[in-house]
Design an enzyme around this catalytic site. Structure first.
Site, PDB file in Angstrom:
ATOM      1  N   CYS A  20      -3.668  10.696   1.601  1.00 55.35           N
ATOM      2  CA  CYS A  20      -2.986   9.425   1.278  1.00 55.35           C
ATOM      3  C   CYS A  20      -1.624   9.675   0.644  1.00 55.35           C
ATOM      4  O   CYS A  20      -0.596   9.416   1.262  1.00 55.35           O
ATOM      5  CB  CYS A  20      -3.848   8.596   0.338  1.00 55.35           C
ATOM      6  N   LYS A  51       0.837  -1.209   0.000  1.00 61.81           N
ATOM      7  CA  LYS A  51       0.000   0.000   0.000  1.00 61.81           C
ATOM      8  C   LYS A  51       0.870   1.258   0.000  1.00 61.81           C
ATOM      9  O   LYS A  51       0.622   2.219  -0.741  1.00 61.81           O
ATOM     10  CB  LYS A  51      -0.916  -0.029   1.238  1.00 61.81           C
TER      11      LYS A  51
HETATM   12  N1  NAD Z   1     -10.416   7.727   2.618  1.00 62.40           N
HETATM   13  C1  NAD Z   1      -9.769   7.087   1.655  1.00 62.40           C
HETATM   14  O1  NAD Z   1     -10.000   7.344   0.494  1.00 62.40           O
HETATM   15  C2  NAD Z   1      -8.749   6.039   1.991  1.00 62.40           C
HETATM   16  C3  NAD Z   1      -8.270   5.222   0.950  1.00 62.40           C
HETATM   17  C4  NAD Z   1      -7.378   4.226   1.245  1.00 62.40           C
HETATM   18  C5  NAD Z   1      -6.936   4.051   2.555  1.00 62.40           C
HETATM   19  N2  NAD Z   1      -7.387   4.865   3.557  1.00 62.40           N
HETATM   20  C6  NAD Z   1      -6.912   4.637   4.928  1.00 62.40           C
HETATM   21  O2  NAD Z   1      -7.977   4.115   5.712  1.00 62.40           O
HETATM   22  C7  NAD Z   1      -7.828   4.537   7.067  1.00 62.40           C
HETATM   23  C8  NAD Z   1      -9.097   5.228   7.534  1.00 62.40           C
HETATM   24  O3  NAD Z   1      -9.262   6.385   6.751  1.00 62.40           O
HETATM   25  P1  NAD Z   1     -10.643   7.151   6.648  1.00 62.40           P
HETATM   26  O4  NAD Z   1     -10.529   8.055   5.462  1.00 62.40           O
HETATM   27  O5  NAD Z   1     -11.780   6.193   6.736  1.00 62.40           O
HETATM   28  O6  NAD Z   1     -10.596   8.026   8.003  1.00 62.40           O
HETATM   29  P2  NAD Z   1     -11.745   8.942   8.612  1.00 62.40           P
HETATM   30  O7  NAD Z   1     -11.069   9.981   9.378  1.00 62.40           O
HETATM   31  O8  NAD Z   1     -12.739   9.274   7.551  1.00 62.40           O
HETATM   32  O9  NAD Z   1     -12.513   7.944   9.614  1.00 62.40           O
HETATM   33  C9  NAD Z   1     -11.940   7.343  10.713  1.00 62.40           C
HETATM   34  C10 NAD Z   1     -12.983   7.194  11.805  1.00 62.40           C
HETATM   35  O10 NAD Z   1     -12.401   6.463  12.885  1.00 62.40           O
HETATM   36  C11 NAD Z   1     -12.887   6.977  14.106  1.00 62.40           C
HETATM   37  N3  NAD Z   1     -11.994   6.542  15.177  1.00 62.40           N
HETATM   38  C12 NAD Z   1     -10.770   7.007  15.529  1.00 62.40           C
HETATM   39  N4  NAD Z   1     -10.254   6.276  16.537  1.00 62.40           N
HETATM   40  C13 NAD Z   1     -11.161   5.327  16.828  1.00 62.40           C
HETATM   41  C14 NAD Z   1     -11.204   4.272  17.779  1.00 62.40           C
HETATM   42  N5  NAD Z   1     -10.190   4.034  18.605  1.00 62.40           N
HETATM   43  N6  NAD Z   1     -12.311   3.493  17.829  1.00 62.40           N
HETATM   44  C15 NAD Z   1     -13.352   3.725  16.981  1.00 62.40           C
HETATM   45  N7  NAD Z   1     -13.351   4.707  16.056  1.00 62.40           N
HETATM   46  C16 NAD Z   1     -12.275   5.493  15.980  1.00 62.40           C
HETATM   47  C17 NAD Z   1     -12.943   8.478  13.862  1.00 62.40           C
HETATM   48  O11 NAD Z   1     -13.828   9.098  14.763  1.00 62.40           O
HETATM   49  C18 NAD Z   1     -13.435   8.527  12.399  1.00 62.40           C
HETATM   50  O12 NAD Z   1     -14.845   8.632  12.319  1.00 62.40           O
HETATM   51  C19 NAD Z   1      -6.585   5.438   7.093  1.00 62.40           C
HETATM   52  O13 NAD Z   1      -5.464   4.664   7.439  1.00 62.40           O
HETATM   53  C20 NAD Z   1      -6.474   5.885   5.653  1.00 62.40           C
HETATM   54  O14 NAD Z   1      -5.148   6.248   5.314  1.00 62.40           O
HETATM   55  C21 NAD Z   1      -8.299   5.847   3.294  1.00 62.40           C
END
Ligand code: NAD
Length: 398
Positions: A257, A203
C-alpha cells in the site's frame, strides 16, 4: 426484511473478509476469484490467507450457506470489486485487474444494482469502470456506481471492517447516497459522503501522508549518521515538543500500500507531485543506503580480521511482528546482499521457511554472525544482547 445479494469480485485480503463479514450479517454472498484453488479452499470452509479470526467467519459463512465461492459472477443486487491494483515497470499504475473484473460483471448487472470499487485506484478509475460497463451494453444511468476505499490494517481486518470510518464517493449524488446507505447497514464507524474522484484521491492521500512522514524520519536517520548523532535519542527529544510527532526510521518502506499508492498520484500529477515523489525516492534510497552501510561494515571487518564476515539479516517482513513479505525492504536488502556474494544468515521469526533462504533461528543467528543487521523491529529482537550490531530500525535503541 430479506437481506440483499452481494457479489464480491476478488477473494484476497480485502474481498474474503468483506464477503465473510457480510455473509455473517445475513447477506447472501457470491464470492468470485479467478484462481480455482482459492474458490475450492473457501467452499470447503477454509482460508488461503493469514488473518486473525477470518477462519471462524469463513467457516460459519460457508456452513450457513450464505457464502459461496465461484470463478464466475452471478446476478446480484450489489457488486463489490476488490482486486489488486499494482504498478507496471516504471511505477505506472496497472488497473487491468479492475477493468477485467468490470467486464466480467457486465453481463450480470441490471437496473437498480449498486456497483462498488473497493480497490485502491488512480483518480478517474470509477469513471473508467462506468465507461467499460457502457461499452459492454449496460445502461449505467440506471446503476449506482461508487468508490469506497478500504483502509483496514492487516492483523485487525475483521474488527476494522466494522469500526473504521468509510468514505463513499459515487459517480452521481444519488449513487453516493444509495451506496453509503448500504455501508451503514454493517459499518459502525461514520460513513462519509463525497464524489468518486475525491474518494479515490482520499485513499491515495492517506498513504502518501504516511509515506511522506516516514521519509522525513528516514532522511533524519541518514543525516544523523553523517553528523554522528543517535537518531533515536534525537527523535525522542524532538517529540517532547507539544506539536511535533516524528515517526521512527527504518530500512525503507514496504507493503503493497504505502510503497505503491503514492506512485498513482505521482504518475498523474507529474511535475506538480514534487514532495510525494521525493518522499518515495527518499524511502527507496534509504534501502540502498542500508545496503551500502552493511557492505562497508563487512569490508571493515575483513580488513581487521583477514576473513569474510558472516552477516545476520534480522527480519524479512515489511514491518514488525507480521509474516507479510510483500514489497519488503528487508527482503530486498537480504536478497541483494546474497546476490552480491555476502555470507548471510536470514532470520524471520514469523515464517518457517522461504524458497530463497534457509531461515535461521534468531538467537542462533546472533551467535554465529560477525555483524548483526537489524532490519525489522520484531518483538523477539528487543531483548537480544549483542555488541556487533547495525540497528536500522531502532529495535535496541528506540
Ligand atoms: N490488503 C490490505 O491490507 C489492503 C488495505 C487497503 C486497500 N487494499 C487494496 O484492496 C485491493 C485488493 O487488495 P488485496 O490485498 O485484497 O489483494 P489480494 O491480492 O490479496 O487479492 C486479490 C484477489 O483478486 C483475485 N482476482 C484478480 N483478478 C480478478 C478478477 N478479474 N476476477 C476475480 N478475481 C480476481 C486474485 O486472484 C486475488 O485472490 C487492492 O487495490 C489493494 O491496494 C488492500
Amino acid at each position: 426484511m430479506q437481506k440483499r445479494k452481494v457479489c464480491v469480485i476478488g477473494l484476497g485480503y480485502i474481498g474474503l473478509p468483506t464477503s465473510a463479514l457480510l455473509a455473517n450479517r445475513g447477506y447472501m454472498v457470491h464470492g468470485v476469484d479467478v484462481v480455482q484453488q482459492v474458490v475450492d479452499t473457501i467452499n470447503q470452509g477454509n482460508i488461503h490467507i493469514v488473518e486473525p479470526e477470518l477462519d471462524t467467519f469463513v467457516q460459519a459463512a460457508v456452513h450457513s450457506g450464505k457464502l459461496k465461492a465461484d470463478i464466475k459472477p452471478t446476478e446480484s443486487d450489489i457488486f463489490i470489486i476488490a482486486v489488486p491494483t499494482p504498478f507496471y515497470e516504471g511505477y505506472v499504475p496497472n488497473i487491468d485487474y479492475v477493468l477485467s473484473a468490470t467486464r466480467s460483471i457486465a453481463p450480470y448487472v441490471k437496473a437498480g444494482n449498486i456497483v462498488i470499487l473497493e480497490s485502491t485506484s488512480p483518480v478517474g478509475t470509477t469513471d473508467q469502470m462506468e465507461a467499460i460497463l457502457k461499452e459492454n451494453g449496460v445502461d449505467t444511468s440506471k446503476l449506482f456506481i461508487a468508490h469506497c476505499p478500504e483502509r483496514v490494517l492487516p492483523g485487525h481486518i475483521m474488527r476494522e471492517l466494522v469500526s473504521n470510518d468509510r468514505i463513499v464517493g459515487g459517480t452521481t449524488p444519488e449513487a453516493t447516497k444509495i451506496t453509503a446507505e448500504f455501508y451503514r447497514e454493517f459499518v459502525q464507524g461514520e460513513v462519509l459522503e463525497t464524489d468518486a474522484k475525491t474518494a479515490e484521491m482520499a485513499k491515495l492521500t492517506e498513504n502518501s501522508f504516511r509515506d511522506t512522514n516516514i521519509a522525513f524520519a528516514n532522511e533524519l536517520s541518514m543525516l544523523c549518521d553523517k553528523f554522528n548523532i543517535n537518531v533515536w535519542e534525537l527523535i525522542k527529544l524532538a517529540n517532547r515538543h507539544p506539536r511535533v510527532n516524528i515517526l521512527q526510521p527504518g530500512a525503507g518502506v514496504g507493503g503493497h500500500c504505502i510503497a505503491v499508492d503514492p506512485w498513482f498520484i505521482v504518475h498523474a500529477g507529474g511535475e506538480m507531485a514534487k514532495m510525494i515523489r521525493t518522499a518515495r525516492e527518499v524511502n527507496n534510497y534509504k534501502t540502498e543506503w542500508v545496503i551500502e552501510k552493511i557492505k562497508n561494515a563487512v569490508l571493515q571487518f575483513e580488513i581487521q580480521n583477514g576473513r569474510k564476515a558472516k552477516v545476520a539479516c534480522m527480519g524479512l517482513a515489511f514491518k514488525p511482528n507480521i509474516d507479510d513479505l510483500r514489497e519488503s525492504p528487508a527482503l530486498y536488502i537480504t536478497r541483494r546482499l546474497k546476490a552480491d556474494g555476502l555470507d548471510i544468515l536470514a532470520v524471520e521469526p514469523n515464517i518457517e521457511s522461504h524458497k530463497e533462504f534457509e531461515i535461521i533461528e534468531y538467537k542462533e543467528a546472533t551467535q554465529k554472525a560477525d555483524i548483526v543487521a537489524f532490519l525489522v523491529a520484531h518483538k523477539e529482537f528487543k531483548c537480544l544482547d549483542v555488541n556487533n550490531e547495525l540497528d536500522f530500525c531502532g529495535v535496541l535503541n528506540a
